[in-house]
Write a protein that holds these residues in place. Structure first.
Motif, mmCIF file in Angstrom:
data_model
loop_
_atom_site.group_PDB
_atom_site.id
_atom_site.type_symbol
_atom_site.label_atom_id
_atom_site.label_comp_id
_atom_site.label_asym_id
_atom_site.label_seq_id
_atom_site.Cartn_x
_atom_site.Cartn_y
_atom_site.Cartn_z
ATOM 1 N N ALA A 275 -0.177 -28.166 9.641
ATOM 2 C CA ALA A 275 0.612 -27.088 9.044
ATOM 3 C C ALA A 275 0.883 -26.034 10.105
ATOM 4 O O ALA A 275 0.056 -25.797 11.000
ATOM 5 C CB ALA A 275 -0.149 -26.481 7.866
ATOM 6 N N THR A 297 -2.586 -21.739 5.336
ATOM 7 C CA THR A 297 -1.726 -22.767 4.760
ATOM 8 C C THR A 297 -2.224 -23.084 3.366
ATOM 9 O O THR A 297 -3.425 -23.016 3.093
ATOM 10 C CB THR A 297 -1.698 -24.055 5.610
ATOM 11 O OG1 THR A 297 -0.989 -25.078 4.899
ATOM 12 C CG2 THR A 297 -3.095 -24.570 5.929
ATOM 13 N N LEU A 298 -1.291 -23.452 2.472
ATOM 14 C CA LEU A 298 -1.714 -23.837 1.113
ATOM 15 C C LEU A 298 -2.350 -25.216 1.096
ATOM 16 O O LEU A 298 -3.007 -25.597 0.124
ATOM 17 C CB LEU A 298 -0.524 -23.766 0.143
ATOM 18 C CG LEU A 298 0.716 -24.614 0.403
ATOM 19 C CD1 LEU A 298 0.513 -26.072 0.093
ATOM 20 C CD2 LEU A 298 1.882 -24.074 -0.411
ATOM 21 N N SER A 328 6.058 -26.953 7.778
ATOM 22 C CA SER A 328 5.847 -25.726 7.007
ATOM 23 C C SER A 328 5.217 -26.043 5.659
ATOM 24 O O SER A 328 5.273 -27.185 5.178
ATOM 25 C CB SER A 328 7.180 -25.011 6.784
ATOM 26 O OG SER A 328 8.000 -25.771 5.911
ATOM 27 N N ASP A 329 4.628 -25.038 5.032
ATOM 28 C CA ASP A 329 4.073 -25.228 3.688
ATOM 29 C C ASP A 329 5.150 -25.670 2.705
ATOM 30 O O ASP A 329 4.910 -26.499 1.831
ATOM 31 C CB ASP A 329 3.427 -23.923 3.194
ATOM 32 C CG ASP A 329 2.027 -23.724 3.769
ATOM 33 O OD1 ASP A 329 1.611 -24.537 4.611
ATOM 34 O OD2 ASP A 329 1.349 -22.759 3.356
ATOM 35 N N SER A 387 -0.918 -26.041 -6.548
ATOM 36 C CA SER A 387 0.109 -26.339 -5.549
ATOM 37 C C SER A 387 1.184 -27.238 -6.137
ATOM 38 O O SER A 387 2.372 -27.077 -5.830
ATOM 39 C CB SER A 387 -0.512 -27.006 -4.316
ATOM 40 O OG SER A 387 -1.300 -26.084 -3.599
#
Length: 419
Positions: A275, A297-298, A328-329, A387
């Protein structure tokens, strides 16, 4: 009885060697936990002992017991981990524009890849006469270790960052573990678990420092090589997300062993995916000077600011002729819904990150469209439903009226006409 196939534990920094039958985590010649140890083997002994039906069925990772650093007289603690399916993924392949297969390690007993390592940890801890086992984790290793500790009749005490997903904390509690949520990030929880190990003498399963944990993880490489034999060809790329670095390192070690022993005639290139908010291994591999040790980061499973296995991970990328990319997330969440909506495989964000990585690698010309790619999904999606909710549009709420359905899809007559 010792492990006849294991020759020594070798420091990845200075080459010092240690007795593999002694409990030691890192090379004491280096400050902190930097001196990561590598398990080395007598491959002639392994080759003589291994009688697996290559290309045949894989009931569990213990098909490769001859490769595993477990004493012959140890009682194996297992929930039948490993042996996960390698799926053709025609719908995903069409969406990505490259032939893609998915190895779904979210189907392991506790829902994640780390069961491969936990089975080794608990087996070795029991054989060493230990009663208490511990680790630090962003969530998955904690849940995994807790399940195997319960199976092995051991007490389990785990350290997690305070913001770990609730689904991942509920799981180890059900398994009977003490869950200590540290007011801090993963790296702080990790440092505390190491300090506790030194003070209390509990057995530490942390894959980044316990040299035998990577060895359990390498069974995914054995399986991928074995499944390549069954399919008649080796994939051009195998793609993993990277957190601490030990998963991709283990997978490469396992595949390379089968290649070096002549069981397969080729090996894949490894693509590591990180990430953007947790990019330390990627930065080290590409010699970036500015390495940020804060992880944001998620994809909590790979939210590691100070990876302990950077050396082994970079070695896997380099030796295999592979590389790493950042995503990217937002791209990770899109990949999660893409995998689910094309192939019916529900993955947590870190398990979907490889698909986002494939898209990035295709865009950059790293992966060619005529190549074959295996993505490894390392964790089941139910571990992080928050998420998943972010990744999707949510549910459509309607009144119990047919008119509401017609508002969404048109009348039955209109729908029939469209067909």
């Amino acid at each position: 009885m010792g492990m006849t196939q294991v020759t020594t534990l070798e420091c990845t920094l200075c080459g010092a060697e240690y007795d593999p039958n002694r409990i030691i985590y890192t090379c004491p010649e280096h400050e902190g936990v930097k001196g990561i140890l590598e398990v080395t083997y007598d491959y002639d002994a392994i080759d003589d002992a291994f009688d697996g039906d290559l290309g045949g069925p894989i009931a569990s990772q213990w098909k490769y017991e001859a490769f595993l650093p477990v004493a012959a007289d140890a009682d194996i603690v297992t929930l039948n981990e490993g042996g996960t399916d390698l799926f053709d993924a025609p719908n995903l392949s069409a969406a990505l524009g490259v032939e893609t297969l998915v190895k779904d390690d979210g189907r392991n007993p506790t829902g994640c890849f780390k069961d491969r390592a936990s089975a080794i940890a608990v087996t070795k801890a029991k054989h060493a006469g230990r009663d208490i086992i511990t680790c630090a984790s962003t969530g998955n290793a904690a849940a995994s270790l807790s399940g195997y500790a319960a199976r092995g009749g051991m007490d389990c005490r785990i350290f997690v960052p305070g913001d770990a997903p609730t689904g991942k904390l509920a799981q180890p509690l059900v398994y009977g573990a003490d869950v200590l949520a540290v007011n801090g990030n993963y790296d702080e929880a990790y440092d505390l678990s190491v300090e506790v190990t030194e003070k209390y003498g509990w057995y530490n399963r942390n894959a980044a420092i316990n040299p035998f944990q990577v060895e359990g993880k390498r069974t995914v490489g054995h399986e991928l090589a074995d499944q390549s034999i069954a399919r008649g060809h080796v994939p051009d790329w195998v793609v993993f997300s990277m957190g601490d670095g030990c998963t991709i390192a283990g997978a490469w070690k396992g595949f390379k062993e089968f290649y070096d022993l002549g069981y397969v005639d080729d090996h894949p290139k490894m693509l590591g995916v990180q990430a953007e908010g947790a990019s330390a291994i990627h930065d080290a591999f590409h010699n970036h000077e500015d390495i940020d040790d804060i992880a944001e980061t998620l994809a909590d499973s790979i939210a590691v600011g100070r990876p302990r296995n950077t050396i082994k991970a970079c070695r896997a990328l380099e030796q295999s002729g592979g590389t790493s990319v950042l995503v990217s997330d937002e791209e990770i969440l899109e990949a999660e819904t893409l995998l689910g909506s094309t192939e019916g495989i529900y993955s947590e964000p870190a398990g979907a990150a490889p698909i986002a990585g494939v898209q990035t690698a295709l865009d950059r010309g790293i992966i060619e469209q005529d190549e074959t790619v295996v993505v490894v999904s390392t964790g089941f999606g139910l571990k992080d439903t928050k998420s998943a909710e972010k990744a999707t549009g949510g549910v459509d709420r309607i009144d119990p009226e047919i008119a509401e359905v017609e508002g969404l899809y048109g009348t039955a007559e209109e729908a029939a006409a469209d067909d």
